[in-house]
Design a protein around this motif. Sequence first.
Motif, PDB file in Angstrom:
ATOM      1  N   GLN A   1       0.806  -1.134  -0.005  1.00 48.40           N
ATOM      2  CA  GLN A   1      -0.086  -0.035  -0.070  1.00 48.40           C
ATOM      3  C   GLN A   1       0.882   1.230  -0.122  1.00 48.40           C
ATOM      4  OE1 GLN A   1      -2.564   0.294   3.338  1.00 48.40           O
ATOM      5  NE2 GLN A   1      -3.430   2.281   2.739  1.00 48.40           N
ATOM      6  N   ALA A   2       1.776   1.400   0.871  1.00 44.54           N
ATOM      7  CA  ALA A   2       2.871   2.268   0.771  1.00 44.54           C
ATOM      8  C   ALA A   2       3.642   2.764  -0.393  1.00 44.54           C
ATOM      9  CB  ALA A   2       3.957   2.295   1.698  1.00 44.54           C
ATOM     10  N   LEU A   3       3.510   1.818  -1.454  1.00 42.15           N
ATOM     11  CA  LEU A   3       4.068   1.873  -2.614  1.00 42.15           C
ATOM     12  C   LEU A   3       3.396   3.071  -3.518  1.00 42.15           C
ATOM     13  CD1 LEU A   3       5.051  -1.640  -3.825  1.00 42.15           C
ATOM     14  CD2 LEU A   3       6.611   0.184  -2.644  1.00 42.15           C
TER      15      LEU A   3
ATOM     16  N   ASP B   1      12.266   0.682  -1.066  1.00 40.24           N
ATOM     17  CA  ASP B   1      13.543   0.375  -0.155  1.00 40.24           C
ATOM     18  C   ASP B   1      13.023  -0.018   1.088  1.00 40.24           C
ATOM     19  OD1 ASP B   1      15.100   0.937  -2.236  1.00 40.24           O
ATOM     20  OD2 ASP B   1      15.156   3.055  -1.702  1.00 40.24           O
ATOM     21  N   ALA B   2      12.060   0.379   1.583  1.00 41.62           N
ATOM     22  CA  ALA B   2      11.728   0.100   2.966  1.00 41.62           C
ATOM     23  C   ALA B   2      10.876  -1.122   3.149  1.00 41.62           C
ATOM     24  CB  ALA B   2      10.258   1.024   3.641  1.00 41.62           C
ATOM     25  N   LEU B   3      10.491  -1.629   1.960  1.00 39.19           N
ATOM     26  CA  LEU B   3       9.531  -3.058   1.783  1.00 39.19           C
ATOM     27  C   LEU B   3      10.738  -3.960   1.915  1.00 39.19           C
ATOM     28  CD1 LEU B   3       6.586  -3.891  -0.759  1.00 39.19           C
ATOM     29  CD2 LEU B   3       9.196  -5.383  -0.501  1.00 39.19           C
ATOM     30  N   LYS B   4      11.628  -3.877   1.136  1.00 43.83           N
ATOM     31  CA  LYS B   4      12.739  -4.788   1.083  1.00 43.83           C
ATOM     32  C   LYS B   4      13.677  -4.888   2.327  1.00 43.83           C
ATOM     33  CE  LYS B   4      15.010  -2.932  -2.518  1.00 43.83           C
ATOM     34  NZ  LYS B   4      16.347  -2.374  -3.213  1.00 43.83           N
ATOM     35  N   ARG B   5      13.767  -3.791   2.855  1.00 46.01           N
ATOM     36  CA  ARG B   5      14.717  -3.726   4.085  1.00 46.01           C
ATOM     37  C   ARG B   5      13.815  -4.494   5.388  1.00 46.01           C
ATOM     38  NH1 ARG B   5      14.396   1.366   5.089  1.00 46.01           N
ATOM     39  NH2 ARG B   5      12.633   1.117   6.569  1.00 46.01           N
ATOM     40  N   ASP B   6      12.339  -4.263   5.380  1.00 47.97           N
ATOM     41  CA  ASP B   6      11.614  -4.817   6.550  1.00 47.97           C
ATOM     42  C   ASP B   6      11.153  -6.133   6.482  1.00 47.97           C
ATOM     43  OD1 ASP B   6      11.928  -2.150   7.527  1.00 47.97           O
ATOM     44  OD2 ASP B   6      10.161  -1.391   7.019  1.00 47.97           O
TER      45      ASP B   6
END
Length: 346
Positions: free
Chosen positions: A58-60, A149-154
Motif C-alpha cells: 500500500q505504501a508504494l 526500499d523500506a519493503l525490501k529492508r523490512d
Amino acid sequence: MTQHSPSDLRRLQAEETGRPVDLAAKLGVAEGALVAAQVGHGAIRIDPTLGRLFPAIQALGDVMALTRNRSCVIEKIGTYNNFHDGDHASMTLDPEIDMRMFPRHWVHAFAVEKATDAGIRRSVQVFDAAGDAVHKVHLRDSSDLAAWDALKRDLVAEDQSDSVEFGPRAPVEPARASADRADALRREWDDMTDTHQFNTLIHRQKMNRLGAYRIAGAPYVLPLAIDAVPALLERVQADSVGIMFFVGNMGCIEIHSGKIETLKPMGPWLNVLDERFNLHLRADHVAEVWAVHKPTKRGPAISVEAFDAEGALIFQCFGLRPEKGGDAEQWAKLVAGLPMLTEAVA
C-alpha cells in the motif's frame, strides 16, 4: 519437473525475450524457479505473510496489480487501500484494486529488480507451493521508491538461497455431480439469499461448481455457445454496460468493476486495453460457457462463467450492482441475448 541449476536458469532467462511463464513451460520448470534463480542477482526473498506484505505494498502508492490463471490475465492500476486480513481469507476493497486472497497459497515471495533498456523494473512476485504465480505487483514511474526500499529492508527473509524445492501442482478437479441429488440442489438453490452461499450449498450436495451447472438445468443455468465470450465483451463495450469481471487462481481473485472502453482481439487473445485496466483472455481455451441465475435478497444475480477443457474456471462476469452505478435490467437483457449452445449446434 526438469532439473536446471540456478545459473542455467539465469543464462536461459537472459537469452529469452518472451513471458517468464512461457519460458518456464518450455523448460519444464516452475515459474517460481526462474525468479528464485535471480536471488542475489536482482531479487531477494521476502516474507509472504499478507498482514506484513500488504501494508508495505500500500505504501508504494500507484502500482499495477496482476493476477492470472492459465487462460486469463487481469491487470489493474491503483493503490492497495482498505486491506482486511484474515487467517483463511483476506481482501482489499479499493474501487480499483479489489481482491480476495487465500493466505495458505501465498508461500514464496520475492522483491525483484530487473535492468531493462527502459530502466529498472521493480516488482513483488508471489508463488504457491508448486511455484505457480499467485499474484504480482509491478511498480510504475509514480510509485514511491522510498517505500520500495523500506519493503525490501523490512520484509527480507532469512533464507536467501537461489533455488526452491517446489511440490507437485494440484490437478484440476473435473466436473463432480450426482444426478440423484439434482432435485435437492434445485430446492436449496431456490432458497439462496446471497451468492456467497453457493459454495456451501454445492459442498453439502457433494458437487463442485461445474458439476452443479451441468445438472441444474433451466431456469438456474443456461448453456451458452463458445462465441458468447467475445460477444459478451463486444456488447459490454458497445453498450457501455457496467460489469464486475472476476479472474483468479487458487490463491487470489482480482476484480474489475466498471466498463470496457477498448477491445482489441489479436489471434486467439481477446484484449481489453484501457487506461487503468487490461485483460488478456485466451478465447481458444474456452470449452464451456454458462449463464447462471442465483436468487438474492437484492434480486437475481446473473453471471456469465467460462471454463476450460479440464473444468477449470477461467472467469466470471456479473453486472455491476445498481448501488455502484450498474443497470440490472440492461445486464439481464445483454445476457439473455448471448448465443445459446443449442443455437450454435443447430
